[in-house]
Design a protein around this motif. Structure first.
Motif, short mmCIF file in Angstrom:
data_model
loop_
_atom_site.label_atom_id
_atom_site.label_comp_id
_atom_site.label_asym_id
_atom_site.label_seq_id
_atom_site.Cartn_x
_atom_site.Cartn_y
_atom_site.Cartn_z
N THR A 294 -0.89 13.10 -4.66
CA THR A 294 -0.49 14.47 -4.22
C THR A 294 -0.63 15.63 -4.66
O THR A 294 -1.47 16.96 -4.59
CB THR A 294 0.92 14.03 -3.49
OG1 THR A 294 1.50 12.99 -2.30
CG2 THR A 294 1.11 15.40 -2.51
N VAL B 259 -10.33 4.70 -0.29
CA VAL B 259 -9.82 3.53 -0.16
C VAL B 259 -8.47 4.80 0.63
O VAL B 259 -7.65 4.96 0.57
CB VAL B 259 -9.13 2.10 0.31
CG1 VAL B 259 -7.98 1.52 0.75
CG2 VAL B 259 -9.76 1.39 -1.18
N CYS C 259 -2.48 14.92 2.15
CA CYS C 259 -4.15 15.63 0.89
C CYS C 259 -4.62 16.55 1.87
O CYS C 259 -4.87 17.91 1.14
CB CYS C 259 -4.65 14.88 0.19
SG CYS C 259 -3.67 13.93 -0.71
N ASN D 287 1.50 12.07 -9.38
CA ASN D 287 1.66 11.39 -7.82
C ASN D 287 -0.24 11.90 -7.69
O ASN D 287 -0.82 12.88 -8.16
CB ASN D 287 2.51 11.14 -7.09
CG ASN D 287 2.73 12.28 -6.40
OD1 ASN D 287 2.17 13.40 -6.24
ND2 ASN D 287 4.15 12.41 -6.29
N GLY E 271 0.87 -0.99 -0.21
CA GLY E 271 -0.18 -0.21 0.46
C GLY E 271 0.58 1.82 -0.02
O GLY E 271 0.48 2.55 -0.71
N SER E 272 1.74 1.53 0.96
CA SER E 272 2.93 2.60 0.67
C SER E 272 3.25 2.60 -1.10
O SER E 272 2.64 4.21 -1.68
CB SER E 272 4.05 2.38 1.50
OG SER E 272 3.57 2.63 3.10
N HIS F 4 -5.18 4.90 -4.09
CA HIS F 4 -5.38 3.29 -3.88
C HIS F 4 -6.86 3.18 -4.71
O HIS F 4 -7.93 3.68 -4.36
CB HIS F 4 -6.10 3.03 -2.03
CG HIS F 4 -4.57 3.10 -1.62
ND1 HIS F 4 -3.80 2.45 -1.55
CD2 HIS F 4 -4.36 3.74 -0.75
CE1 HIS F 4 -2.85 2.24 -0.49
NE2 HIS F 4 -3.54 3.75 0.30
N ASN G 140 -3.30 6.88 -7.73
CA ASN G 140 -2.40 6.49 -8.45
C ASN G 140 -1.78 5.49 -9.27
O ASN G 140 -2.87 4.14 -8.88
CB ASN G 140 -1.15 5.97 -7.18
CG ASN G 140 -0.94 7.47 -6.73
OD1 ASN G 140 -0.77 8.26 -7.85
ND2 ASN G 140 -0.80 6.98 -5.45
N TYR H 139 -5.86 11.33 4.15
CA TYR H 139 -3.87 11.38 3.74
C TYR H 139 -3.51 12.90 4.57
O TYR H 139 -3.60 13.89 4.31
CB TYR H 139 -3.64 10.90 2.80
CG TYR H 139 -2.35 10.36 2.13
CD1 TYR H 139 -1.71 9.12 2.61
CD2 TYR H 139 -1.53 11.08 1.94
CE1 TYR H 139 -0.74 9.29 2.71
CE2 TYR H 139 -0.09 10.61 1.29
CZ TYR H 139 0.59 10.51 1.65
OH TYR H 139 1.75 10.07 1.16
N SER I 262 -6.18 5.49 4.02
CA SER I 262 -4.88 5.79 4.29
C SER I 262 -4.32 5.06 5.03
O SER I 262 -4.11 3.48 5.67
CB SER I 262 -3.25 6.67 4.11
OG SER I 262 -2.44 6.48 3.53
C1 LIG Z 1 -4.89 7.66 0.64
C2 LIG Z 1 -4.07 8.49 0.08
N1 LIG Z 1 -3.93 10.10 -0.21
C3 LIG Z 1 -2.36 10.21 -1.31
C4 LIG Z 1 -1.24 9.20 -0.91
C5 LIG Z 1 -0.40 9.61 -2.19
O1 LIG Z 1 -0.16 8.75 -2.71
P1 LIG Z 1 1.34 9.58 -3.29
O2 LIG Z 1 2.38 9.55 -2.33
O3 LIG Z 1 1.64 8.41 -4.56
O4 LIG Z 1 1.09 11.36 -3.50
C6 LIG Z 1 -1.61 7.43 -0.42
C7 LIG Z 1 -0.64 7.87 -0.26
O5 LIG Z 1 -0.72 6.56 0.60
C8 LIG Z 1 -2.27 7.38 -0.15
O6 LIG Z 1 -2.93 6.85 0.77
#
Ligand SMILES: Cc1ncc(COP(=O)(O)O)c(C=O)c1O
Length: 397
Positions: free
Chosen positions: A85, A163, A113, A83, A24-25, A193, A213, A110, A165
């Motif tokens: 974010t 989903v 965000c 990504n 997941g990470s 996710h 993503n 998250y 985080s």
């Molecule tokens: C719900 C959620 N939003 C945003 C992100 C950020 O993803 P990224 O680091 O690819 O921008 C994550 C990362 O695990 C996440 O779980």
């Protein structure tokens, strides 16, 4: 003894002695996908000018089309970002907020965000409305009701996860998007996710904005995400990088494409691997991605059952709120502080002594710690059994 891995683990270059339960990470890309990326990069470096001027646009549009097909989205509204974010920031920083406007966000969102929301509300005199949502629920209405009740006549946007985080909950996002938008509130779906973990039909869902993503559950190289903007919103959104497209004398649709497709020189290979990754992983199991998502979910449910058994708790949510990822509370008394840069001590212990890679997530807003498991096709039941047995022995200490 390190447990046996899943049948498909040979397709990944994951460290053999690590029990990797944290897809997941940051996802994990199979060897063949990374080889495809290397092939694309080599082709580009044979003549970067020829590649960018003559080849790249066709390959880029193919990726846009394939991903749009996979997610049943309008390709004209589909753009690539690095990504999720960045996808969230792109939308938030394009909004023209007025003092007193409100943006709704559940308290499972998250942090990065959430921060982006706070940034845009803070600079404009608008307000972030954080909605407390319980972790333990008996049915989806316990999540839906508080979010809908937070809507006021000043609400302009809600950010809803597919989903979550820290809590690994498969959110009832379909109902939330429908109900919120019926109330006149635009929804930004955070599908970090999303592709490859929950079925997504963007035309049917019809959110104002959705970002997600590919580098998580579709296992593409890192730095490959999408942002889809509904037709009526496209003229209001600019990429974070203002570039050549901004001054172009094109139709609005062409300008939108140009602005997002060329945001300056960058390595396009992560996005160009999307069609390969969808096809390659989807062909490993009969039934394709639907079956992969079903298998992964069943494995996560199996793992969650074992975790609950080890921790002597009952499952926190009904099974329908589990996807390929699931969290349960880790027993903890006292205050929970934001995660330290050194990592959670239990996470470090599980990794250093038992070679288990699993996140223990401190979530101060719930004053809770969560242990979150992920399942992809390279995992085996034995790996979750090993985690459960290890936790029992660690807790006995
Ligand atoms: C719900 C959620 N939003 C945003 C992100 C950020 O993803 P990224 O680091 O690819 O921008 C994550 C990362 O695990 C996440 O779980």
């Amino acid at each position: 003894m390190i447990p046996k891995k899943g049948n498909f683990s040979k397709l990944w270059g994951l460290e053999p002695s690590t029990v990797f339960l944290n897809h997941g990470s940051f996802g994990a890309a199979p060897i063949a996908v990374l080889e495809e990326q290397t092939r694309i990069r080599n082709e580009m470096e044979e003549d970067p000018v020829y590649f960018v001027e003559k080849k790249m646009n066709d390959l880029w549009q193919k990726s846009i089309l394939e991903l749009s097909k996979f997610l049943n989205a309008d390709p004209e509204g589909m753009v690539f970002v690095t990504n999720a974010t960045m996808g969230v920031n792109t939308i938030l920083r394009s909004l023209k907020l007025s003092p007193g406007d409100e943006i709704i966000v559940p308290d499972h969102a998250y942090q990065a965000c959430r921060n982006a929301i706070d940034f845009v509300t803070g600079r404009s005199g608008a307000r972030t409305v954080i909605v407390p949502v319980p972790f333990r629920v008996n049915d989806e209405s316990e999540i839906i009701d508080p979010i809908l009740s937070a809507v006021s006549d000043r609400t302009v946007l809600a950010m809803i996860d597919t989903v979550s985080s820290p809590t690994g909950i498969r959110m009832p996002f379909e109902i939330l998007v429908l109900e919120l938008q019926n109330k006149g509130v635009d929804v930004l779906v955070d599908a970090a996710h999303g592709p490859g973990i929950v079925p997504l039909d963007i035309r049917k869902l019809n959110p104002a904005y959705i970002t997600g993503n590919c580098h998580k559950w579709l296992c593409t190289p890192k730095g490959s995400a999408f942002l889809h903007i509904r037709e009526d919103k496209r003229e209001e959104v600019n990429p974070l990088n203002i570039g050549h497209g901004y001054s172009s004398d094109l139709s609005p649709a062409e300008k939108f494409r140009f602005e997002f497709d060329w945001s300056g020189t960058r390595d396009p290979s992560p996005w160009l691997c999307i069609p390969f990754s969808i096809g390659y992983i989807g062909s490993q199991i009969e039934g394709g991605w639907d079956e992969i998502m079903r298998n992964n979910r069943n494995m996560a449910l199996y793992g969650r059952g074992l975790l609950c058994d080890a921790l002597d708790i009952i499952p926190p949510t009904p099974d329908c709120m589990v996807s390929s990822m699931s969290s349960v509370e880790f027993p903890w008394s006292g205050d929970v502080h934001p995660p330290s840069p050194d990592g959670d001590p239990l996470h470090n212990l599980l990794f250093d002594e038992y070679r288990i890679q699993v996140p223990i997530i401190s979530w101060p807003i719930h004053n809770a710690k969560y242990i979150r498991i992920s399942a992809h096709i390279y995992n085996s039941k034995e790996e979750f059994e090993y985690l459960s047995e290890t936790l029992k022995s660690v807790l006995r200490r």
